[in-house]
Design a protein around this motif. Structure first.
Motif, PDB file in Angstrom:
ATOM      1  N   ALA A 624       0.857  -1.184   0.000  1.00  0.00           N
ATOM      2  CA  ALA A 624       0.000   0.000   0.000  1.00  0.00           C
ATOM      3  C   ALA A 624       0.892   1.232   0.000  1.00  0.00           C
ATOM      4  N   ASP A 625       0.445   2.239  -0.696  1.00  0.00           N
ATOM      5  CA  ASP A 625       1.181   3.498  -0.760  1.00  0.00           C
ATOM      6  C   ASP A 625       0.524   4.472   0.210  1.00  0.00           C
ATOM      7  N   VAL A 626       0.814   4.273   1.484  1.00  0.00           N
ATOM      8  CA  VAL A 626       0.241   5.118   2.527  1.00  0.00           C
ATOM      9  C   VAL A 626       1.357   5.583   3.457  1.00  0.00           C
ATOM     10  N   GLN A 627       1.138   6.728   4.041  1.00  0.00           N
ATOM     11  CA  GLN A 627       2.020   7.220   5.087  1.00  0.00           C
ATOM     12  C   GLN A 627       1.334   6.971   6.424  1.00  0.00           C
ATOM     13  N   LEU A 628       2.026   6.276   7.321  1.00  0.00           N
ATOM     14  CA  LEU A 628       1.506   5.990   8.645  1.00  0.00           C
ATOM     15  C   LEU A 628       2.353   6.749   9.654  1.00  0.00           C
ATOM     16  N   ALA A 629       1.696   7.636  10.398  1.00  0.00           N
ATOM     17  CA  ALA A 629       2.417   8.481  11.354  1.00  0.00           C
ATOM     18  C   ALA A 629       1.928   8.204  12.758  1.00  0.00           C
ATOM     19  N   ASN A 630       2.833   8.352  13.722  1.00  0.00           N
ATOM     20  CA  ASN A 630       2.431   8.239  15.118  1.00  0.00           C
ATOM     21  C   ASN A 630       1.496   9.384  15.488  1.00  0.00           C
ATOM     22  N   PRO A 631       0.486   9.135  16.310  1.00  0.00           N
ATOM     23  CA  PRO A 631      -0.441  10.209  16.672  1.00  0.00           C
ATOM     24  C   PRO A 631       0.231  11.217  17.610  1.00  0.00           C
ATOM     25  N   THR A 632      -0.175  12.452  17.469  1.00  0.00           N
ATOM     26  CA  THR A 632       0.245  13.489  18.415  1.00  0.00           C
ATOM     27  C   THR A 632      -0.874  13.815  19.393  1.00  0.00           C
ATOM     28  N   SER A 633      -1.997  13.152  19.250  1.00  0.00           N
ATOM     29  CA  SER A 633      -3.168  13.405  20.091  1.00  0.00           C
ATOM     30  C   SER A 633      -3.192  12.432  21.262  1.00  0.00           C
ATOM     31  N   ASP A 634      -4.073  12.710  22.209  1.00  0.00           N
ATOM     32  CA  ASP A 634      -4.367  11.782  23.295  1.00  0.00           C
ATOM     33  C   ASP A 634      -5.816  11.342  23.156  1.00  0.00           C
ATOM     34  N   VAL A 635      -6.008  10.150  22.620  1.00  0.00           N
ATOM     35  CA  VAL A 635      -7.347   9.579  22.448  1.00  0.00           C
ATOM     36  C   VAL A 635      -7.273   8.137  22.938  1.00  0.00           C
ATOM     37  N   GLY A 692     -16.311  10.873  23.893  1.00  0.00           N
ATOM     38  CA  GLY A 692     -15.248  10.387  24.748  1.00  0.00           C
ATOM     39  C   GLY A 692     -14.120  11.395  24.821  1.00  0.00           C
ATOM     40  N   PHE A 693     -13.062  11.049  25.535  1.00  0.00           N
ATOM     41  CA  PHE A 693     -11.937  11.957  25.720  1.00  0.00           C
ATOM     42  C   PHE A 693     -11.120  12.027  24.434  1.00  0.00           C
ATOM     43  N   ALA A 694     -10.844  13.230  23.959  1.00  0.00           N
ATOM     44  CA  ALA A 694     -10.061  13.411  22.735  1.00  0.00           C
ATOM     45  C   ALA A 694      -9.336  14.750  22.825  1.00  0.00           C
ATOM     46  N   SER A 695      -8.051  14.692  23.139  1.00  0.00           N
ATOM     47  CA  SER A 695      -7.242  15.902  23.255  1.00  0.00           C
ATOM     48  C   SER A 695      -6.356  16.042  22.028  1.00  0.00           C
ATOM     49  N   ASN A 696      -6.406  17.235  21.399  1.00  0.00           N
ATOM     50  CA  ASN A 696      -5.597  17.525  20.208  1.00  0.00           C
ATOM     51  C   ASN A 696      -5.883  16.552  19.069  1.00  0.00           C
ATOM     52  N   ALA A 697      -7.127  16.142  18.942  1.00  0.00           N
ATOM     53  CA  ALA A 697      -7.487  15.150  17.928  1.00  0.00           C
ATOM     54  C   ALA A 697      -7.690  15.756  16.544  1.00  0.00           C
ATOM     55  N   ALA A 698      -7.558  17.065  16.427  1.00  0.00           N
ATOM     56  CA  ALA A 698      -7.767  17.690  15.118  1.00  0.00           C
ATOM     57  C   ALA A 698      -6.814  17.147  14.067  1.00  0.00           C
ATOM     58  N   GLU A 699      -5.698  16.539  14.488  1.00  0.00           N
ATOM     59  CA  GLU A 699      -4.757  15.967  13.518  1.00  0.00           C
ATOM     60  C   GLU A 699      -5.410  14.891  12.649  1.00  0.00           C
ATOM     61  N   LEU A 700      -6.497  14.279  13.146  1.00  0.00           N
ATOM     62  CA  LEU A 700      -7.175  13.245  12.358  1.00  0.00           C
ATOM     63  C   LEU A 700      -7.978  13.838  11.210  1.00  0.00           C
ATOM     64  N   GLY A 701      -8.343  15.116  11.308  1.00  0.00           N
ATOM     65  CA  GLY A 701      -9.185  15.723  10.289  1.00  0.00           C
ATOM     66  C   GLY A 701      -8.595  15.587   8.887  1.00  0.00           C
ATOM     67  N   GLY A 702      -9.389  15.041   7.978  1.00  0.00           N
ATOM     68  CA  GLY A 702      -8.961  14.871   6.601  1.00  0.00           C
ATOM     69  C   GLY A 702      -8.112  13.652   6.340  1.00  0.00           C
ATOM     70  N   THR A 703      -7.779  12.870   7.361  1.00  0.00           N
ATOM     71  CA  THR A 703      -6.978  11.666   7.137  1.00  0.00           C
ATOM     72  C   THR A 703      -7.894  10.479   6.862  1.00  0.00           C
ATOM     73  N   ALA A 704      -7.297   9.362   6.487  1.00  0.00           N
ATOM     74  CA  ALA A 704      -8.071   8.186   6.084  1.00  0.00           C
ATOM     75  C   ALA A 704      -8.246   7.232   7.258  1.00  0.00           C
ATOM     76  N   ALA A 705      -9.473   6.777   7.456  1.00  0.00           N
ATOM     77  CA  ALA A 705      -9.736   5.685   8.390  1.00  0.00           C
ATOM     78  C   ALA A 705      -9.591   4.336   7.693  1.00  0.00           C
ATOM     79  N   ALA A 706      -9.798   4.319   6.379  1.00  0.00           N
ATOM     80  CA  ALA A 706      -9.613   3.090   5.602  1.00  0.00           C
ATOM     81  C   ALA A 706      -9.276   3.461   4.158  1.00  0.00           C
ATOM     82  N   VAL A 707      -8.432   2.654   3.538  1.00  0.00           N
ATOM     83  CA  VAL A 707      -8.097   2.825   2.123  1.00  0.00           C
ATOM     84  C   VAL A 707      -8.393   1.516   1.401  1.00  0.00           C
ATOM     85  N   ASP A 708      -8.637   1.651   0.099  1.00  0.00           N
ATOM     86  CA  ASP A 708      -8.907   0.507  -0.770  1.00  0.00           C
ATOM     87  C   ASP A 708      -8.045   0.709  -2.004  1.00  0.00           C
TER      88      ASP A 708
END
Length: 845
Positions: A624-635, A692-708
């Motif tokens: 797969a041609d995806v970039q996987l990054a460590n989260p900077t949020s606390d979720v 639920g608890f989600a601190s600094n979760a805006a980093e997820l905005g626009g990213t992919a939860a699943a790819v095909d």
């Protein structure tokens, strides 16, 4: 309350009281013990009618751990010999082992007619419509139902041995301490909640489920049968005996956070009746213990939080250090059980009156639309998220979309089976302030057939717990997940209202168990690749999947190891499902031959479906041609609305949005945005919402939860997070099922080049260290060096990540141990506080 209701309730109670002679219902002589009758110092006097353990087992309880079969044998022998005990089977495990229970009490209470009377009396006490004089009469004449359970984690054994000792004492002792309990209580003893795990010396059950996380979902037969028995004999006290690392003992009061809808009187009993009684006994004997630390009462999936919220009981977790000898473990578990039973007997009438008053208060709160506020119970903590001052009188579950009918029925079934009254609208209803989940309130007309759940009932606390939009985490410490709303888990449309409504509605018919989903006539040949046989993440994720395939979807599959793949095990397969697990270790186990076989199979036309570690493995192998990054949020375990791409095979029957469960997962960005089939909305869009608890979760905005993505002639479907979390995220599990049995896309973008895949693999090189280290601490940047010193004092390695004004630490946990098993995880929060550090978040496994 109308006159007819009062008369009917009174007549019902008179009928109940007529089932037994008046002598059986009169307050027993000696119900209040004399000052000389100490519950633990009074010498035990046995009548001799019940065999002692050596006569049945050949050894005494506490000299070694009993097996599941030995526990069943002794329980059965006690029940056969004592008129004070009856026995039964609550459930049968996946591997065919019974969950045997015993009910101990005065002989007249454990006859069939006595137990029917007990059921009727406790049902009347739980009914807020029961008139106060009738409730007081019942409280004076009804024994309190007390539960003693153990061994929900199979390798935490000593509670079982202690429970059998408790049962023997109730069955045969004839001294004042035993009589005091028997005169005031009927005790349900369930010594083993997880017989398969006990026999395997394993925490989890046969499918890899942690049964102390399954309580509200009831996916496993061990949990389901236990809850059915609890509905029959609802407790005012529920003891859940566990073990942990070390040699100390934990009993309540609990740590913050405590879920806001836990009934006030439940917490009061725990903190001011049972906790002090146990502390006094342990102090008298010089036994080491602690409380107000580590173990919270937040997630509504535990053996303490569910009895407290669903039955208004004092639900208590006991934890004894497993490094102590079995004799010490058994003795200390027995002490907490016997002292708690004695304390309940002391306060029986008060407790039963308060129990009824708790249901009345719940009804009154629901009628007024009042949610309980957040509170802090441990000194030095502050509320970080208050419960909003909004009125909630009703919840609605839409039933007008056939695509979601199965999931909606599952929500209603789970409510009904916990005693929640559910109605259906017979005519359309205009709701002036209808608030769909994650949307602002507005006027709406709900169609006939919509399910209506009024909070004006005794189960108000449970309704809010199950149908909430958010859990409003009061304090940033997480022993488990922080979001579990049933409609969100099922991706079921619905919402709430605070208006005073009087809809045309009728009681909903009981919902039957769900049927298997409709599947295509031609099914693919499926393989499941377990990335590790020992990693906790792999055992659980693979077990959750196997349960769905076997018991829910009824899809045959072939279970594979990396060695099987290297030996040609992919031959004849159409789909390969790769759940979570340690990707680098799995890549090493595959070896060059396995890697070549797997990549060749996919490029030759196979379909790879992976999630979490399975996604990381695919990226590392260039699938797969995806970039996987460590989260900077606390979720630490929350739910986010996601957008589902129209026309994708994964979208069938799902709709334009779903709710994705997310816990510190890698953040995924595909090189080709067209390959994103499930995406998080932009953080500043109206679609953005988290529960639920989600601190600094805006980093997820626009990213992919699943790819095909196409891969040569094959295909890779990759989920960044778990789509089948604990087999209770029915909404995203449908996405997974579609990926397994649905068609491939009609047209697909170009496959990744070898260079692009290599770049993706390089970008994911350090992803696993973060993913597989679930002990997480986030502090302000100014506190980072002091926090590092604290963490270093435990002698463990950790990863440190600067995140602007915050710093996050992930502590090594290669074996995937839970906090109660880990040698030091449970001590981290207290150590940080002792160093004067107020963490932003602490998440324990």
């Amino acid at each position: 309350m109308g006159a007819r209701v009062r008369i009917a309730a009174g007549a019902a109670v008179v009928a109940v009281l007529g089932l037994l002679p008046a002598t059986a219902l009169a307050p027993p002589a000696g119900a209040t013990p004399s000052a000389a009758c100490d519950p633990t110092m009074t010498p035990a006097h046995y009548r001799g009618g019940v065999p002692d353990p050596t006569q049945v087992l050949g050894f005494d309880l506490g000299s070694r751990e009993v097996t599941a079969a030995e526990s069943d044998r002794y329980l059965t022998a006690v029940a056969a010999a004592s008129p004070r005990v009856v026995a039964g089977t609550a459930a049968t495990s996946w591997q065919g082992r019974p969950l045997r229970y015993a009910i101990a009490g005065r002989p007249e209470w454990v006859t069939p007619i006595g137990l029917r009377l007990l059921e009727a009396s406790t049902k009347a006490l739980r009914d807020p419509r029961t008139p106060a004089p009738v409730a007081r009469a019942l409280a004076a004449h009804t024994p309190a139902i007390l539960w003693v359970t153990a061994n929900v984690h199979g390798n935490e054994e000593s509670g079982t041995d202690a429970a059998l000792r408790t049962l023997r004492d109730l069955a045969d002792r004839d001294d004042c301490a035993a009589r005091h309990i028997l005169d005031n209580a009927v005790v349900v003893v369930l010594p083993i909640q997880n017989p398969d795990g006990r026999e395997a010396d394993n925490r989890r059950n046969g499918y890899g489920f942690d049964l102390n996380r399954d309580w509200f979902a009831r996916t496993q037969p061990e949990t389901d049968g236990k809850l059915a028995l609890l509905q029959k004999f609802p407790p005012v006290l529920y003891i859940d005996a566990h073990e942990m690392g070390g040699t100390s003992y934990f009993f309540p009061p609990n740590a913050d956070p405590i879920y806001h809808e836990l009934p006030d009187q439940s917490v009061d009993w725990i903190d001011h009746v049972y906790g002090p009684a146990m502390a006094a006994e342990f102090n008298r004997r010089g036994i080491d213990f602690f409380n107000q630390d580590v173990y919270d009462l937040f997630y509504l999936g535990y053996g303490d939080s569910v009895p407290s919220t669903g039955f208004l009981a004092a639900g208590m977790t006991f934890e004894k250090g497993g490094d102590s000898p079995i004799s010490d473990r058994t003795q200390e578990q027995y002490l907490t059980q016997w002292v708690s039973l004695s304390a309940a007997a002391d306060a029986r009438v008060t407790i039963l009156n308060q129990w009824h008053a708790g249901y009345v208060q719940a009804y009154q709160q629901g009628r007024a639309g009042l949610l309980e506020p957040n509170q802090i119970f441990n000194p030095g903590h502050e509320i970080s998220t208050p419960v909003p001052a909004r009125t909630v009188r009703s919840y609605f579950i839409r039933a007008d979309d056939p695509a979601h009918a199965g999931e909606a029925a599952q929500v209603i079934r789970r409510l009904q089976r916990m005693g929640v009254a559910v109605s259906r609208l017979t005519r359309p209803l205009r709701v002036p302030d209808y608030r769909p989940y994650g949307r602002p309130a507005a006027s709406a007309t709900l169609p006939a057939g919509t399910y209506w759940i009024s909070l004006a009932q005794g189960q108000k606390h449970w309704i809010q717990g199950m149908l909430n939009e958010d859990t409003y985490v009061p304090f940033p410490y997480f022993y488990d997940v922080t979001a579990w709303s049933l409609p969100l888990l099922g991706n079921v449309p619905g919402g709430s209202s605070g208006a005073l409504l009087n809809p045309a509605a009728v009681p909903a018919a009981p919902v039957a168990a769900p049927r298997p989903p409709a599947l295509p006539r031609k099914l693919p040949s499926i393989g499941v690749l377990s990335l590790s046989a020992t990693s906790a993440s792999a055992v659980e994720s693979t077990g959750w999947l196997r349960y769905q395939l076997d018991q829910v979807w009824h899809l045959p599959y072939r279970l594979l190891t990396p060695a099987d793949v290297a030996a040609g095990g992919l031959a004849g397969l159409d789909r390969l499902l790769v759940p979570n697990g340690p990707a680098p270790a799995a890549q090493t186990a595959l070896g060059p031959a396995g890697v070549a076989a797997l990549t060749g199979w996919v490029r030759g036309g196979g379909q790879y479906v992976g999630w979490r570690g399975g996604t990381l493995l695919a990226a590392r192998l260039g699938l797969a041609d995806v970039q996987l990054a460590n989260p900077t949020s606390d979720v630490p375990g929350s739910m986010f609305r996601v957008n589902v791409k129209p026309g994708s095979p994964l979208a069938a029957g799902v709709g334009p949005t779903a709710w994705q469960f997310y816990e510190y997962d890698l953040v995924m960005r595909p090189a080709n945005p067209a390959n994103a089939v499930i995406s998080y909305p932009a953080a500043d869009s109206p679609d953005w919402f988290s529960s639920g608890f989600a601190s600094n979760a805006a980093e997820l905005g626009g990213t992919a939860a699943a790819v095909d993505e196409p891969v040569g002639a094959g295909r890779a479907v990759l989920f960044a997070a778990e789509p089948n979390f604990r087999a209770l995220t029915d909404g995203t599990a449908k996405l997974l099922l579609n990926a397994i049995v649905g068609p491939s896309p009609a047209a697909a973008p170009a496959a990744p080049t070898a260079a692009a895949a290599q770049t993706a693999a390089e970008r994911t090189a350090d992803g696993l260290g973060w993913l597989e280290s679930p002990i997480r601490v986030t502090v302000a940047a100014a506190d980072a060096d002091r926090a590092a010193a604290v963490l270093s004092s435990f002698g463990s390695g950790w990863i440190r990540r600067p995140l602007g004004d915050r710093v996050a630490f992930a502590l090594d946990n290669p074996a995937g141990l839970t906090a109660d098993q880990h040698p030091f995880a449970a001590r981290v929060p207290a150590a940080l506080r002792a160093a004067g550090i107020s963490p932003i978040a602490v998440a324990l496994p």
